[in-house]
Motif scaffolding. Sequence first.
Motif, PDB file in Angstrom:
ATOM      1  N   SER A   1       0.814  -1.222   0.000  1.00 43.50           N
ATOM      2  CA  SER A   1       0.000   0.000   0.000  1.00 43.50           C
ATOM      3  C   SER A   1       0.844   1.267   0.000  1.00 43.50           C
ATOM      4  CB  SER A   1      -0.941   0.009   1.202  1.00 43.50           C
ATOM      5  OG  SER A   1      -0.217   0.125   2.403  1.00 43.50           O
ATOM      6  N   VAL A   2       2.136   1.166   0.244  1.00 43.09           N
ATOM      7  CA  VAL A   2       2.993   2.346   0.292  1.00 43.09           C
ATOM      8  C   VAL A   2       3.103   3.011  -1.083  1.00 43.09           C
ATOM      9  CG1 VAL A   2       5.259   1.291  -0.123  1.00 43.09           C
ATOM     10  CG2 VAL A   2       5.067   3.231   1.422  1.00 43.09           C
ATOM     11  N   VAL A   3       2.763   2.282  -2.152  1.00 41.53           N
ATOM     12  CA  VAL A   3       2.806   2.896  -3.484  1.00 41.53           C
ATOM     13  C   VAL A   3       1.720   3.961  -3.639  1.00 41.53           C
ATOM     14  CG1 VAL A   3       3.857   0.885  -4.587  1.00 41.53           C
ATOM     15  CG2 VAL A   3       1.379   1.119  -4.547  1.00 41.53           C
ATOM     16  N   LEU A   4       0.731   3.969  -2.760  1.00 46.26           N
ATOM     17  CA  LEU A   4      -0.321   4.990  -2.798  1.00 46.26           C
ATOM     18  C   LEU A   4       0.101   6.296  -2.122  1.00 46.26           C
ATOM     19  CD1 LEU A   4      -3.506   2.876  -2.001  1.00 46.26           C
ATOM     20  CD2 LEU A   4      -2.846   3.881  -4.193  1.00 46.26           C
ATOM     21  N   TYR A   5       1.266   6.308  -1.524  1.00 48.12           N
ATOM     22  CA  TYR A   5       1.732   7.506  -0.804  1.00 48.12           C
ATOM     23  C   TYR A   5       1.718   8.759  -1.682  1.00 48.12           C
ATOM     24  CZ  TYR A   5       4.279  10.066   2.789  1.00 48.12           C
ATOM     25  OH  TYR A   5       4.631  10.965   3.750  1.00 48.12           O
ATOM     26  N   PRO A   6       2.267   8.702  -2.907  1.00 44.52           N
ATOM     27  CA  PRO A   6       2.206   9.915  -3.749  1.00 44.52           C
ATOM     28  C   PRO A   6       0.774  10.342  -4.081  1.00 44.52           C
ATOM     29  CG  PRO A   6       3.868   8.410  -4.576  1.00 44.52           C
ATOM     30  CD  PRO A   6       3.110   7.664  -3.520  1.00 44.52           C
ATOM     31  N   VAL A   7      -0.131   9.389  -4.216  1.00 43.09           N
ATOM     32  CA  VAL A   7      -1.529   9.726  -4.496  1.00 43.09           C
ATOM     33  C   VAL A   7      -2.141  10.448  -3.298  1.00 43.09           C
ATOM     34  CG1 VAL A   7      -3.812   8.752  -4.992  1.00 43.09           C
ATOM     35  CG2 VAL A   7      -1.776   7.798  -6.091  1.00 43.09           C
ATOM     36  N   MET A   8      -1.781  10.015  -2.102  1.00 45.11           N
ATOM     37  CA  MET A   8      -2.311  10.638  -0.893  1.00 45.11           C
ATOM     38  C   MET A   8      -1.849  12.086  -0.750  1.00 45.11           C
ATOM     39  SD  MET A   8      -4.235   8.575   0.653  1.00 45.11           S
ATOM     40  CE  MET A   8      -4.750   7.220  -0.319  1.00 45.11           C
ATOM     41  N   LEU A   9      -0.743  12.423  -1.386  1.00 46.26           N
ATOM     42  CA  LEU A   9      -0.212  13.790  -1.302  1.00 46.26           C
ATOM     43  C   LEU A   9      -0.935  14.776  -2.215  1.00 46.26           C
ATOM     44  CD1 LEU A   9       3.639  13.184  -1.206  1.00 46.26           C
ATOM     45  CD2 LEU A   9       2.179  13.949   0.656  1.00 46.26           C
ATOM     46  N   LEU A  10      -1.753  14.309  -3.119  1.00 45.99           N
ATOM     47  CA  LEU A  10      -2.381  15.188  -4.104  1.00 45.99           C
ATOM     48  C   LEU A  10      -3.170  16.339  -3.472  1.00 45.99           C
ATOM     49  CD1 LEU A  10      -2.796  15.728  -7.087  1.00 45.99           C
ATOM     50  CD2 LEU A  10      -4.762  14.205  -7.020  1.00 45.99           C
ATOM     51  N   PRO A  11      -4.038  16.119  -2.467  1.00 47.27           N
ATOM     52  CA  PRO A  11      -4.721  17.272  -1.859  1.00 47.27           C
ATOM     53  C   PRO A  11      -3.757  18.275  -1.229  1.00 47.27           C
ATOM     54  CG  PRO A  11      -5.753  15.232  -1.150  1.00 47.27           C
ATOM     55  CD  PRO A  11      -4.514  14.860  -1.888  1.00 47.27           C
ATOM     56  N   LEU A  12      -2.701  17.774  -0.626  1.00 48.63           N
ATOM     57  CA  LEU A  12      -1.706  18.641  -0.001  1.00 48.63           C
ATOM     58  C   LEU A  12      -0.991  19.489  -1.048  1.00 48.63           C
ATOM     59  CD1 LEU A  12      -0.108  18.817   2.940  1.00 48.63           C
ATOM     60  CD2 LEU A  12       1.651  17.800   1.515  1.00 48.63           C
ATOM     61  N   LEU A  13      -0.671  18.879  -2.181  1.00 46.46           N
ATOM     62  CA  LEU A  13       0.010  19.612  -3.251  1.00 46.46           C
ATOM     63  C   LEU A  13      -0.891  20.697  -3.829  1.00 46.46           C
ATOM     64  CD1 LEU A  13       1.769  16.659  -5.094  1.00 46.46           C
ATOM     65  CD2 LEU A  13       2.734  18.230  -3.420  1.00 46.46           C
ATOM     66  N   LEU A  14      -2.169  20.385  -3.994  1.00 38.71           N
ATOM     67  CA  LEU A  14      -3.095  21.386  -4.511  1.00 38.71           C
ATOM     68  C   LEU A  14      -3.287  22.531  -3.516  1.00 38.71           C
ATOM     69  CD1 LEU A  14      -5.720  19.012  -6.108  1.00 38.71           C
ATOM     70  CD2 LEU A  14      -4.207  20.578  -7.323  1.00 38.71           C
ATOM     71  N   LEU A  15      -3.379  22.205  -2.240  1.00 37.23           N
ATOM     72  CA  LEU A  15      -3.492  23.236  -1.210  1.00 37.23           C
ATOM     73  C   LEU A  15      -2.239  24.102  -1.173  1.00 37.23           C
ATOM     74  CD1 LEU A  15      -5.118  24.414   1.177  1.00 37.23           C
ATOM     75  CD2 LEU A  15      -3.933  22.767   2.639  1.00 37.23           C
ATOM     76  N   ALA A  16      -1.079  23.466  -1.244  1.00 33.61           N
ATOM     77  CA  ALA A  16       0.184  24.215  -1.249  1.00 33.61           C
ATOM     78  C   ALA A  16       0.282  25.098  -2.485  1.00 33.61           C
ATOM     79  CB  ALA A  16       1.367  23.254  -1.189  1.00 33.61           C
TER      80      ALA A  16
END
Length: 175
Positions: A68-83
């Motif tokens: 499941s660690v391969v989903l880590y970059p996907v989980m960052l998507l909201p954070l990247l958009l907010l940033a």
Amino acid sequence: GLIAFNIFAEAVSRAPTSVRSTPSYVKKIIFPVEILPLVPLGAALVHGAFNFLILLAALAWTGHLTPSVVLYPVMLLPLLLLALGLSWFFAAWGVFIKDMSQIVPPFVQMLMFLSPVLYPASAVPELLRPIYQFNPLGAVIESCRNVALGQTTDWSVWIMALILGLTAAWLGQLF
């Protein structure tokens, strides 16, 4: 949690100077200025990628590496958009208010202690949890932590964070 927060912190903290530090792009040539706040975000992503590789090595070494660690970059998507949205906003303010580069970092530092970076969200007292759930970084950091540890992720909370990130990016671009 620290990987996700560092990406956000680096992008947002450096954004107020991103346009002001390149006056030749703004004054002398025709250049899309809205690209300039992407530079700190890109640099933060490079640092985050190296930190992610270290995380993968640490998880593999301790025997906690899960698929499941391969989903880590996907989980960052909201954070990247907010940033990105906040970077556009602070970059625009940084053109007019020179001290924005001194104002933003302390608030980002305070946000670190208000987010579940150094502690799990379950450690927050029950009385404060309704207020705490409005922290947009908290949902993303918890999702990243759950994916890295192989635990289940609350996708409804992640989708709400994604909607907030898209809204922030849209509003930041408009501003």
